[in-house]
Scaffold this active site. Sequence first.
Site, PDB file in Angstrom:
ATOM      1  CD  GLU A  77      -1.562   4.729   4.610  1.00  0.00           C
ATOM      2  OE1 GLU A  77      -1.115   5.617   5.373  1.00  0.00           O
ATOM      3  OE2 GLU A  77      -2.239   3.747   4.997  1.00  0.00           O
ATOM      4  CD  GLU A  89      -5.307  -5.975  -1.444  1.00  0.00           C
ATOM      5  OE1 GLU A  89      -4.761  -4.866  -1.309  1.00  0.00           O
ATOM      6  OE2 GLU A  89      -6.062  -6.473  -0.597  1.00  0.00           O
ATOM      7  CG  ASN A  97      -0.415  -0.237   2.521  1.00  0.00           C
ATOM      8  OD1 ASN A  97       0.596  -0.903   2.676  1.00  0.00           O
ATOM      9  ND2 ASN A  97      -1.058   0.302   3.537  1.00  0.00           N
ATOM     10  CB  CYS A 122     -10.815  -2.596   0.525  1.00  0.00           C
ATOM     11  SG  CYS A 122     -10.222  -1.896  -1.030  1.00  0.00           S
ATOM     12  CB  CYS A 164      -5.251  -1.402  -1.686  1.00  0.00           C
ATOM     13  SG  CYS A 164      -6.548  -0.661  -0.710  1.00  0.00           S
ATOM     14  CB  CYS A 198      -8.764  -4.519  -3.609  1.00  0.00           C
ATOM     15  SG  CYS A 198      -7.573  -3.185  -3.360  1.00  0.00           S
TER      16      CYS A 198
HETATM   17  N1  THU Z   1      -5.178  -1.647   2.543  1.00  0.00           N
HETATM   18  C1  THU Z   1      -4.588  -2.416   1.583  1.00  0.00           C
HETATM   19  O1  THU Z   1      -3.520  -2.096   1.063  1.00  0.00           O
HETATM   20  N2  THU Z   1      -5.236  -3.550   1.214  1.00  0.00           N
HETATM   21  C2  THU Z   1      -6.360  -4.038   1.791  1.00  0.00           C
HETATM   22  O2  THU Z   1      -6.847  -5.078   1.383  1.00  0.00           O
HETATM   23  C3  THU Z   1      -6.984  -3.312   2.908  1.00  0.00           C
HETATM   24  C4  THU Z   1      -6.464  -1.942   3.141  1.00  0.00           C
HETATM   25  C5  THU Z   1      -4.472  -0.443   2.980  1.00  0.00           C
HETATM   26  C6  THU Z   1      -5.058   0.871   2.554  1.00  0.00           C
HETATM   27  C7  THU Z   1      -4.522   1.802   3.629  1.00  0.00           C
HETATM   28  O3  THU Z   1      -3.218   2.218   3.262  1.00  0.00           O
HETATM   29  C8  THU Z   1      -4.404   0.930   4.846  1.00  0.00           C
HETATM   30  O4  THU Z   1      -4.429  -0.411   4.393  1.00  0.00           O
HETATM   31  C9  THU Z   1      -5.506   1.132   5.883  1.00  0.00           C
HETATM   32  O5  THU Z   1      -6.760   1.040   5.292  1.00  0.00           O
END
Ligand code: THU
Length: 128
Positions: free
Chosen positions: A43, A54, A41, A85, A52, A88
Amino acid sequence: MTDALIAAAIAARENALAPYSKFKVGAALEDSEGRIHTGCNVENATYGLTVCAERVAVLKAVSEGVRSFRRVAVVADTEALTPPCGACRQFLWEFCGDIEIVFANPRGQSETWRLKDLFPKPFDVSYL
Ligand code: THU
């Protein structure tokens, strides 16, 4: 092979750029030739532009010309294993179809799902 995919996701997670949530995620996507494409991920200060793990993995692979996938592993350091999520799930469906998804944590726990079971009625090209 699942172990190798999880190990790749654990390693990818180390690169997570998650200064706001502190929630690090790694993903490893296996293509139909057995090659592994990883993501973490990334941000953003606007929060909403966060990507994310994925989706990073899928975009890296697709942008290199890969079009066919078998499995994806998603790793976060949670007791209740972290699933992808909703965004994704839609994204994985678009590029990977009904692939196998392994949720895991770095402490050796994992569970395996099919995307269809996580995302039973997807919107896709068949509706267009
Ligand atoms: N996140 C992911 O990278 N993948 C997921 O399947 C769930 C959430 C990340 C997004 C954000 O940077 C952090 O987790 C908190 O939501």
